[in-house]
Design an enzyme around this catalytic site. Structure first.
Site, PDB file in Angstrom:
ATOM      1  N   GLU A   1      11.326  -2.745  -9.113  1.00 43.13           N
ATOM      2  CA  GLU A   1      11.428  -1.542  -9.907  1.00 43.13           C
ATOM      3  C   GLU A   1      13.274  -1.057 -10.273  1.00 43.13           C
ATOM      4  O   GLU A   1      13.357  -0.634 -11.444  1.00 43.13           O
ATOM      5  CB  GLU A   1      10.906  -0.007  -9.094  1.00 43.13           C
TER       6      GLU A   1
ATOM      7  N   GLU B   1       9.261  13.937  -2.310  1.00 41.70           N
ATOM      8  CA  GLU B   1       8.843  15.358  -2.242  1.00 41.70           C
ATOM      9  C   GLU B   1      10.089  16.385  -2.187  1.00 41.70           C
ATOM     10  O   GLU B   1      11.128  16.115  -2.151  1.00 41.70           O
ATOM     11  CB  GLU B   1       8.117  15.422  -0.806  1.00 41.70           C
TER      12      GLU B   1
END
Length: 254
Positions: A143, A28
């Site tokens: 990932e 964010e």
């Protein structure tokens, strides 16, 4: 790993065929790697969650059809109040910003995502409420491994094209591949790339055996991306002035 059967049947086939593109939205504007401070909220409304907030730097964000979104279902618990919701573009109130213009990775879209009173069905919760942070930590090793493999593949590709360039390019009456400094540089890079490939392959073996821990995956991501940068830099130097020209792949690698 954590989705309900109905969720898997709805989304996974389209991801496998390539009809849909997926993204994961954690970061964010005010919370990058500090995930415990994310402010996107998901309020329990009975048979659905009401989601409000925004995300940024989301890979595949602009092109995605479905997104795994980190939200706070219990803001009083910090990181332990984080849950994961599957949100798709058919849900009203889910919008996207324009793709960012970046230094590199031009083929990969990165953008902001916005959630304004998005009603997300309860069945789209992954696993259990307030377990999202743990789920992300468990899955991030894979990932990180993906980033590491992208890096070693880029290093190998850049080195291969540079070796060929030095054979084709002539200076002082002979190919520059015959110059001692060129040979030393290429030998050093080839050695490090071989070491990197061996480490990356070992990480895959560990991953397949479900033994790849977060520390080792992080080592692979850190070291191989640094190696990618080093190889791009050194190979660009071996191209001389042409290394600065966009039509040469080494310039784009750099």
């Amino acid at each position: 790993h954590y989705g309900k059967e109905t969720t898997k049947k709805k989304y996974l086939p389209k991801l496998v065929t390539g009809e849909w593109i997926a993204a994961i939205a954690m970061t964010e504007p005010g919370a990058g790697s500090d995930l415990q401070n994310i402010r996107t909220t998901a309020v329990d409304k009975g048979d659905y969650y009401l989601v409000n907030g925004s995300k940024t730097f989301i890979t595949n964000g602009y092109l995605c059809d479905v997104c795994v979104v980190a939200v706070k279902t219990d803001p009083t618990k910090g990181a332990k109040g984080t849950s994961l919701l599957v949100i798709d573009t058919s849900m009203k109130g889910f919008t996207k910003g324009k793709p960012f213009e970046k230094i590199g990775l031009h083929a990969q879209d990165t953008c902001e995502l916005f959630f304004e009173n998005v009603e997300v069905p309860k069945e789209n919760l992954l696993g259990h409420e307030c377990e999202g942070f743990k789920y992300m930590m468990n899955e991030l090793s894979q990932e990180r491994l993906l980033v590491a493999f992208t890096a070693i593949a880029a290093a190998e590709g850049t080195l291969k094209t540079t070796v060929q360039y030095t054979k084709d390019r002539k200076a002082f009456g002979k190919p520059i591949s015959e110059l001692q400094n060129t040979r030393f540089k290429l030998a050093e890079l080839a050695t490090e790339v071989s070491i990197g490939r061996t480490f990356a392959d070992r990480c895959v073996e560990l991953h397949c055996e479900k033994k790849l821990d977060q520390a080792t995956a992080s080592m692979a991501k850190y070291w191989l991306t640094d190696l990618q940068s080093k190889v791009a830099d050194e190979c660009l130097q071996l191209h001389g002035g042409y290394g600065y020209i966009w039509e040469y792949s080494v310039a784009r690698a750099y």
